[in-house]
Design a protein around this motif. Structure first.
Motif, PDB file in Angstrom:
ATOM      1  N   PHE A 357      46.721   4.640 -14.366  1.00 45.19           N
ATOM      2  CA  PHE A 357      45.659   4.368 -15.339  1.00 45.19           C
ATOM      3  C   PHE A 357      46.254   3.738 -16.598  1.00 45.19           C
ATOM      4  CE2 PHE A 357      43.014   8.153 -13.496  1.00 45.19           C
ATOM      5  CZ  PHE A 357      41.991   7.279 -13.540  1.00 45.19           C
ATOM      6  N   LEU A 358      47.489   4.031 -16.725  1.00 44.90           N
ATOM      7  CA  LEU A 358      48.176   3.179 -17.713  1.00 44.90           C
ATOM      8  C   LEU A 358      48.194   1.553 -17.477  1.00 44.90           C
ATOM      9  CD1 LEU A 358      50.971   5.525 -18.633  1.00 44.90           C
ATOM     10  CD2 LEU A 358      49.371   4.815 -20.280  1.00 44.90           C
ATOM     11  N   VAL A 359      48.425   1.338 -16.448  1.00 47.31           N
ATOM     12  CA  VAL A 359      48.625   0.108 -15.904  1.00 47.31           C
ATOM     13  C   VAL A 359      47.187  -0.704 -16.216  1.00 47.31           C
ATOM     14  CG1 VAL A 359      48.871  -1.744 -14.054  1.00 47.31           C
ATOM     15  CG2 VAL A 359      50.487   0.286 -14.454  1.00 47.31           C
ATOM     16  N   ALA A 360      45.959  -0.027 -15.930  1.00 50.01           N
ATOM     17  CA  ALA A 360      44.614  -0.310 -15.832  1.00 50.01           C
ATOM     18  C   ALA A 360      44.375  -0.705 -17.288  1.00 50.01           C
ATOM     19  CB  ALA A 360      43.763   0.467 -15.289  1.00 50.01           C
ATOM     20  N   CYS A 361      45.041   0.393 -18.360  1.00 49.99           N
ATOM     21  CA  CYS A 361      44.587   0.308 -19.721  1.00 49.99           C
ATOM     22  C   CYS A 361      45.058  -0.887 -20.216  1.00 49.99           C
ATOM     23  CB  CYS A 361      45.063   1.534 -20.582  1.00 49.99           C
ATOM     24  SG  CYS A 361      44.570   3.087 -20.350  1.00 49.99           S
TER      25      CYS A 361
END
Length: 462
Positions: A357-361
């Motif tokens: 999810f951090l990568v997607a952020c």
């Protein structure tokens, strides 16, 4: 001793009170009239002074200033209110249900179990006819006798297996669906018992059967619709909308079938990966909050399905799949939180999901630990245009990513960078900052900083 009653009493010897000869002044009408005129002159004089002071322009200017102050104060109060009211997490993952399939099974008339009962001498008392076979089996299923008779028979025929499983998935009668679920769970779990190891099951449902049921239920597998902030429950009074009552039996069956993998495995690792994603998506639907316990049990049953070598690879696939399906808003925090930490595997999955999810952020511009933390450190939190809700999401995701992975939480370089992130949040956001989420970010960072300090203190041995 006698007393003379004619003697004077004690108080009769006292001197009479002195009478004042001073007369009170009588206030006449003339005095009242003079006082009235004096007071009226004072009021008139004050009014003239105030009127001279308050010109029309002055009154308008003061009113405009007052209104501006009120509007400014109201705007600040709205900011504080917006900061206090966090939007609800959640997605609507069930749309409108399709028509349930027919539950007529003509092949039941020819099943060996029913034929043996028709030929039994006891049938002379019951007088059961072939056409009544399905109704008869439903009665046995509800009363729990079907399980006992099938167990003593030593075999679950294909026709009865398919019929009872369809009752589990699609029966509109809640009691019948629950009885079918109990029947299947007992049959599968009894396979692990010594006295029933040789029990034969001619047919087992596979992954396609379960996915087909989700499709009938209206599950939005690839595109959960409507966030909780925009989700309206206006159509939920319809019989064809919202989560179906059979979803409880569906979840329980998936949980049990994964527990008996060594005896009757019906799923591949790729299929279990998809089922884990489905299960976490169900956690996102607020209409399924009442099923949180069985959802949690099923999720951990699915996680335990993998071997150690399989899970390391599958864990990353599951996390990437969730990051592709769910938005990086408040709801993604619910997805991470739905993975309760019970063992090393669940910790690993929680950490992997938070990381993806951090990568997607950051739109996949960074995909390593150092890159993510550097990107967060580079954010100027004093910038009024920056949405502090994003930083709040980053803090929670990083917390779950770092501290659920033992390889990361003991890395001194990452921990130091994380400490810099937290200091930025407390130093660049003042306690009087009225922006939305400002206090939440500052308080969260302060809390996490204390946790870091305590960890370093314990490790230093002081």
């Amino acid at each position: 001793m006698t007393t003379d009653t004619d003697e004077p009493l004690d108080f009769e010897y006292e001197d009479p009170p002195a009478i004042s000869n001073k007369k009170k002044k009588v206030i006449g009408l003339d005095d009242l009239l003079n006082d009235f005129h004096k007071e009226n002159k004072k009021v008139t004089k004050r009014s003239k002074v105030q009127k001279a002071y308050d010109s029309d322009d002055d009154i308008d200017a003061r009113e405009a200033t007052f209104h501006n102050c009120v509007n400014e104060f109201q705007a600040k109060m709205n900011q504080i209110k917006a900061d206090d009211e966090m939007p609800l997490w959640g997605l609507q993952v069930f749309g409108y249900q399709k028509t349930l399939p027919k539950l007529d099974f003509p092949e039941l008339k020819r099943c060996r179990f029913l034929q043996s009962f028709l030929k039994n001498e006891l049938n002379s008392l019951v007088e059961l006819k072939t056409d009544e076979g399905q109704s008869f089996l439903q009665g046995l299923l509800k009363d729990g006798w079907l399980l006992k008779l099938i167990s003593s028979h030593g075999q679950l025929e294909r026709s009865i297996a398919k019929w009872s499983f369809n009752m589990l998935l699609y029966s509109p009668q809640q009691q019948l669906g629950a009885a079918a679920c109990s029947f299947w769970c007992r049959i599968l779990l009894s396979k692990t018992e010594i006295d029933l190891q040789h029990f034969e099951i001619e047919w087992l449902p596979d992954y396609s059967e379960l996915i087909r049921a989700l499709d009938v239920y209206g599950f939005l597998l690839d595109a959960p619709s409507k966030s909780s902030s925009s989700m309206e429950l206006d159509h939920l009074d319809s019989d064809s909308s919202g989560p179906p009552q059979n979803i409880r039996s569906w979840i329980k069956f998936v949980s049990v079938i994964c527990k008996v993998r060594n005896i009757c495995s019906v799923f591949s690792t790729e299929e279990v990966e998809d089922l884990i994603v489905v299960m976490i998506c169900m956690f996102m639907d607020r209409q399924l909050l009442g099923l949180s316990l069985i959802l949690d049990e099923c999720l951990h049953s699915l996680i335990s399905f993998f071997s150690d070598s399989e899970f390391d690879v599958s864990c990353v696939k599951i996390a990437k799949s969730l990051a592709c399906r769910l938005a990086t808003d408040i709801s993604c925090l619910r997805a991470v939180d739905s993975i309760s930490v019970l063992d090393a595997r669940s910790k690993r999955l929680k950490s992997a999901v938070a990381f993806e999810f951090l990568v997607a952020c950051f739109d996949s511009k960074v995909s390593d630990a150092e890159g993510i933390l550097k990107s967060i450190i580079a954010i100027n939190l004093r910038d009024e245009s920056f949405d502090l809700q994003k930083m709040y999401i980053y803090l929670i995701l990083v917390e779950n990513w770092l501290f659920c992975d033992p390889m990361l939480k003991d890395n001194p370089e990452l921990i130091e960078m994380w400490a810099v992130c937290l200091r930025n949040c407390t130093c660049q956001i003042s306690s009087t900052d009225l922006r939305s989420y400002a206090l939440k970010v500052r308080n969260k960072a302060s809390y996490l900083s204390q946790g870091n300090a305590k960890k370093w203190f314990l490790e230093s041995g002081n």
